[in-house]
Design a protein around this motif. Structure first.
Motif, short mmCIF file in Angstrom:
data_model
loop_
_atom_site.label_atom_id
_atom_site.label_comp_id
_atom_site.label_asym_id
_atom_site.label_seq_id
_atom_site.Cartn_x
_atom_site.Cartn_y
_atom_site.Cartn_z
N PRO A 153 0.82 -1.21 0.00
CA PRO A 153 0.00 0.00 0.00
C PRO A 153 0.86 1.26 0.00
O PRO A 153 1.87 1.34 0.72
N GLY A 154 0.49 2.22 -0.81
CA GLY A 154 1.22 3.48 -0.88
C GLY A 154 2.42 3.46 -1.80
O GLY A 154 3.14 4.46 -1.92
N ALA A 155 2.64 2.34 -2.50
CA ALA A 155 3.83 2.21 -3.34
C ALA A 155 3.84 3.21 -4.49
O ALA A 155 4.92 3.56 -5.00
N ASP A 156 2.66 3.68 -4.89
CA ASP A 156 2.61 4.62 -6.01
C ASP A 156 3.17 5.99 -5.63
O ASP A 156 3.41 6.83 -6.51
N ARG A 157 3.43 6.23 -4.35
CA ARG A 157 4.02 7.50 -3.92
C ARG A 157 5.54 7.52 -4.09
O ARG A 157 6.16 8.57 -3.95
N VAL A 158 6.13 6.37 -4.37
CA VAL A 158 7.59 6.24 -4.46
C VAL A 158 7.98 5.93 -5.90
O VAL A 158 7.30 5.17 -6.59
N THR A 159 9.09 6.52 -6.35
CA THR A 159 9.66 6.15 -7.64
C THR A 159 10.64 5.01 -7.40
O THR A 159 11.62 5.16 -6.66
N TRP A 160 10.37 3.86 -8.00
CA TRP A 160 11.21 2.68 -7.81
C TRP A 160 12.09 2.48 -9.03
O TRP A 160 11.60 2.49 -10.16
N ILE A 161 13.38 2.27 -8.80
CA ILE A 161 14.34 2.08 -9.89
C ILE A 161 15.17 0.83 -9.61
O ILE A 161 15.79 0.71 -8.55
N GLU A 162 15.18 -0.09 -10.57
CA GLU A 162 16.04 -1.27 -10.45
C GLU A 162 17.42 -0.91 -11.01
O GLU A 162 17.55 -0.60 -12.19
#
Length: 245
Positions: free
Chosen positions: A78-87
């Motif tokens: 939950p709330g993951a859309d608030r973070v920019t995730w980069i591999e």
């Protein structure tokens, strides 16, 4: 498997269950909160526990990690859309894009080679604005924490969501030149045993200070424990706060 708890989907679930929110997260979040509405880089963000909390606190957060399975777990929360995730690694970081950078859960110790550590610090300096802050934790080698990583003292039971119990223990396989190699054993209820091996670098306080200076950082302070104790009188940690020139 090398670093299996970050790369193997079944072990990622175990890692998440074994590593809930704790006082180290409190320490890092409080530090980040000293810079209101900060642009925060979480390098080695793993399954996103701290990154999500920093975003919920009103910061603009980028989580970077080379382990796709860990990032998949982070993106599902939950709330993951608030973070920019980069591999990826520190090499992908944009210039002057962050006010604060954190490396938590002793991620700094995974950079075993001095050249790799120097490159990572240089990338972090490049990614931070002038005056930007860097915080990380690293175990104090004087505490000799690895001596407690043995099949007796490290034996534990981890309960997963849904009730499955995993038995786990750790064994050290080599100690040499400031590095410690070890293997985690995980035994599941269906009889499957998975192994995760790693090597960590235990740098001294002087080594950390010299590497930071060489990368363009000024060390503000180093604590020995999560309550602000001096080095040698806390939790066997180096809690490092530095500022980019």
């Amino acid at each position: 498997m090398r670093h299996g708890e970050f790369h193997h989907p079944r072990l990622v679930r175990v890692y998440d269950a074994e590593c809930p929110w704790s006082r180290d997260d409190d320490w890092f979040l409080a530090l980040v909160d000293e810079t209101p509405a900060a642009r925060v880089l979480d390098l080695g963000c793993g399954t996103g526990r701290l990154a999500l909390a920093m975003a919920a606190a009103g910061h603009t957060v980028t989580g970077v990690d080379p382990a796709g399975a860990s990032l998949a777990a982070a993106r599902a929360k939950p709330g993951a859309d608030r973070v920019t995730w980069i591999e990826g690694t520190s090499a992908v970081l944009p210039d002057r894009s962050s006010d604060v950078a954190v490396l938590t859960s002793h991620v700094a110790q995974f950079f075993v080679d001095d050249a790799e550590w120097a490159r990572t610090l240089a990338d972090l300096a490049r990614a931070l604005v002038p005056g930007g802050r860097l915080a990380f934790d690293s175990r104090d080698p004087a505490d000799r924490r690895w001596e407690r990583w043995n099949p007796v003292d490290s034996r534990r039971r981890i309960t997963l969501p849904g009730g499955e119990v995993v038995r786990a223990w750790t064994e050290v396989t080599a100690v040499e030149g400031g590095t410690v190699a070890f293997t985690h054993h995980y035994l599941f209820g269906d009889g499957e045993e998975l192994l995760s091996s790693a090597t960590l670098r235990f740098r001294t306080e002087d080594e950390l200070r010299r590497s930071l200076r060489a990368a363009g950082f000024a060390v503000e302070r180093i604590h020995g424990g999560w309550s602000g104790e001096p080095v040698g009188r806390g939790d066997g940690e180096f809690l490092v706060l530095a500022r980019r020139y």
